[in-house]
Write a protein that holds these residues in place. Sequence first.
Motif, PDB file in Angstrom:
ATOM      1  N   ALA A 122      40.119  30.502  35.847  1.00 15.77           N
ATOM      2  CA  ALA A 122      39.276  31.528  36.465  1.00 15.77           C
ATOM      3  C   ALA A 122      39.315  31.286  37.965  1.00 15.77           C
ATOM      4  O   ALA A 122      39.430  30.135  38.413  1.00 15.77           O
ATOM      5  N   VAL A 123      39.242  32.353  38.737  1.00 17.11           N
ATOM      6  CA  VAL A 123      39.196  32.205  40.192  1.00 17.11           C
ATOM      7  C   VAL A 123      37.924  32.849  40.725  1.00 17.11           C
ATOM      8  O   VAL A 123      37.561  33.966  40.347  1.00 17.11           O
ATOM      9  N   ALA A 143      41.549  34.191  32.849  1.00 20.51           N
ATOM     10  CA  ALA A 143      42.850  33.549  33.036  1.00 20.51           C
ATOM     11  C   ALA A 143      43.924  34.577  33.374  1.00 20.51           C
ATOM     12  O   ALA A 143      44.795  34.339  34.225  1.00 20.51           O
ATOM     13  N   MET A 144      43.876  35.727  32.723  1.00 22.20           N
ATOM     14  CA  MET A 144      44.829  36.790  33.034  1.00 22.20           C
ATOM     15  C   MET A 144      44.630  37.288  34.464  1.00 22.20           C
ATOM     16  O   MET A 144      45.600  37.561  35.185  1.00 22.20           O
ATOM     17  N   ALA A 145      43.377  37.374  34.885  1.00 23.12           N
ATOM     18  CA  ALA A 145      43.088  37.809  36.258  1.00 23.12           C
ATOM     19  C   ALA A 145      43.594  36.786  37.266  1.00 23.12           C
ATOM     20  O   ALA A 145      44.150  37.145  38.317  1.00 23.12           O
ATOM     21  N   GLN A 146      43.414  35.500  36.973  1.00 24.41           N
ATOM     22  CA  GLN A 146      43.905  34.458  37.884  1.00 24.41           C
ATOM     23  C   GLN A 146      45.424  34.516  38.006  1.00 24.41           C
ATOM     24  O   GLN A 146      45.978  34.407  39.112  1.00 24.41           O
ATOM     25  N   ALA A 164      41.792  41.383  41.486  1.00 23.03           N
ATOM     26  CA  ALA A 164      42.329  41.034  40.165  1.00 23.03           C
ATOM     27  C   ALA A 164      41.218  40.931  39.128  1.00 23.03           C
ATOM     28  O   ALA A 164      41.361  41.422  37.996  1.00 23.03           O
ATOM     29  N   ASN A 165      40.100  40.300  39.488  1.00 18.64           N
ATOM     30  CA  ASN A 165      38.978  40.192  38.549  1.00 18.64           C
ATOM     31  C   ASN A 165      38.441  41.565  38.174  1.00 18.64           C
ATOM     32  O   ASN A 165      38.149  41.847  37.005  1.00 18.64           O
ATOM     33  N   SER A 166      38.326  42.436  39.164  1.00 16.83           N
ATOM     34  CA  SER A 166      37.815  43.780  38.905  1.00 16.83           C
ATOM     35  C   SER A 166      38.782  44.584  38.037  1.00 16.83           C
ATOM     36  O   SER A 166      38.375  45.250  37.078  1.00 16.83           O
ATOM     37  N   ALA A 226      50.695  33.627  26.687  1.00 20.26           N
ATOM     38  CA  ALA A 226      51.591  34.789  26.703  1.00 20.26           C
ATOM     39  C   ALA A 226      50.955  35.959  27.449  1.00 20.26           C
ATOM     40  O   ALA A 226      51.622  36.640  28.247  1.00 20.26           O
ATOM     41  N   MET A 227      49.664  36.192  27.225  1.00 19.16           N
ATOM     42  CA  MET A 227      48.986  37.302  27.901  1.00 19.16           C
ATOM     43  C   MET A 227      48.835  37.030  29.398  1.00 19.16           C
ATOM     44  O   MET A 227      48.904  37.954  30.220  1.00 19.16           O
ATOM     45  N   MET A 228      48.635  35.764  29.769  1.00 21.68           N
ATOM     46  CA  MET A 228      48.604  35.411  31.190  1.00 21.68           C
ATOM     47  C   MET A 228      49.944  35.751  31.845  1.00 21.68           C
ATOM     48  O   MET A 228      49.994  36.351  32.923  1.00 21.68           O
TER      49      MET A 228
END
Length: 568
Positions: A122-123, A143-146, A164-166, A226-228
């Motif tokens: 997370a960021v 994690a995907m957003a990071q 990215a988070n939004s 994989a989704m990241m």
Amino acid sequence: MFNVAFARARTIIAIVATLLLATGCGSGGGASVAGVGSGGTGYIVGFATKGPMSNATIAAYGISNGQLGAQIATATTAADGAFTMPIGSYAGPMMLQVSGGSYTDEATGTVMSMAPGDVMTAVIPTVAAGTTNSGIQVTPVTAMAQAMAQHMIGGMTEANIAAANSAMGNIYSVSDILHVQPMNPLVAGSGTGASQDAQNYGMTLAAMSKYAQTLGLGTSSTMVTAMMNDATDGILDGKAGAMSVQMGGMAGGMLPATAGTTGMGAAMNAFMTSTQNKSGVTTGTLVNKLNGASGQISSGVPAMMNATLSGTVFNGPVSKATVTAFAVNSGAMGAQIASVAADSQGNFTLPLGSYAGPVMLQASGASYTDQATKTTMTMAANDFMSAALTTLASGATVTGVWITPITAMAQSRASAMSGGMTDANIAAANSAMGSYFSVSDILHVQPMNPLVAGSGTGASQDAQNYGMTLAAMSKYAQTLGLSVSSTMVTAMMNDAADGVMDGKKGTSQISMSMGAMMGASQLASTAGTIDLVTAMTAFMNSAANVSGLTLTDMVALMQRLNGSNGSI
């Protein structure tokens, strides 16, 4: 429901008590939790959830100018995923990274361990010095957003992190992925009173678990990785840039192009109608949204930077390894920046995004054809191979990198040098290890595979020396009766660390595991010199060597090793 709520309440009370004690406040103190450590020690307080993450390690890393910095602090999660981490007076953007631990998989109800190479991140756009940042969530969605922020031009700046988070929250209809606590659909009645955000969040995580089950993955944390990787280019289409996303685990295979859209929609619907969903709610609107999605995460975010690092893992032919890239900060291994599954030939492509700096690669969990026995072996749990690369420019695409036992020995040596894995030390260790085995460039020369008929014909002397050295290590492991030859790789890495191949790491004798119920043995002082020559001779005279090379072709290398005092 009461027991779960009570347990979580006790956790929160314990967190508050810890924070109050840390500031020296008594029961009558006037400081609130939100102001704890003002001007002094700050805290990150929250939950790690892939199902609640128990006994996981969570690390915080600073971010400067969009790039990962040094580790700030670590903590261990409680049984419900809760953590409290003091971060001193740090101020600025921050990345959290969760590894290890276990969780209850939503789709199966079984307890799973986070697989090696899998992490959640997370960021946080920024934290103020000396403040407590509470209610922070670390999940597959954060994690995907990071991963997405890391691949934006400029890297993980405050603006890119926020964007990215939004954007990722919008995909799954969650208003604030950092602070909304996901509903746990395995808990009876958990949907009652939960916000729509929390319901959507919880069902999204459960859908990932269900999709992993549908694809036959051994652990659902593999789906998170994989989704990241799919999110790195800003489009959920089963690709990271132009490369299809390879999934790890026993099932392996490529991530379907529709994984992030109709794949997730179908999985969410399947979970909602299963007996595992005890929440009492469904999220049909989100299912419909996913089924109608194009995969584009957001058109309003900065352009993506799809830099990659690709190569091959080799210790004999390798398949199904997990390859992980780590940042190097102040000479030490830092945060994980990417992880992928190698294909059936050991090939890998890591998405690095905007990362700039030295890189350490690590290959673990590999299946490989042992050259001495020609049998398929699986790398022992604590064994790995590594490689260290000097500073990569942001956005650079690097190809043709080999991860082998010799690059692993060089990385071990660089790490143990004064100052650690600096650019100068990495270059010196790679060069010295190559010189020791008469290979001009251990990172880029392709080792000859002596199990392939006629492979020596036309191969350079570098490639011949490289391939026969690796085969000799395998033969030496067989001679010593080691059950898995990757044990020899680990022993050789330890031997190389102090710069002298003498069976010791510093003053300590190196011990090797012989395998189950067989105890341990010590590495001989001549393992890296005359014993390796003996093993090379034995391999070259064996039926396993079909390269066409004879002892005459290797005489220069064998004489070099035979006359060596072990100094690298």
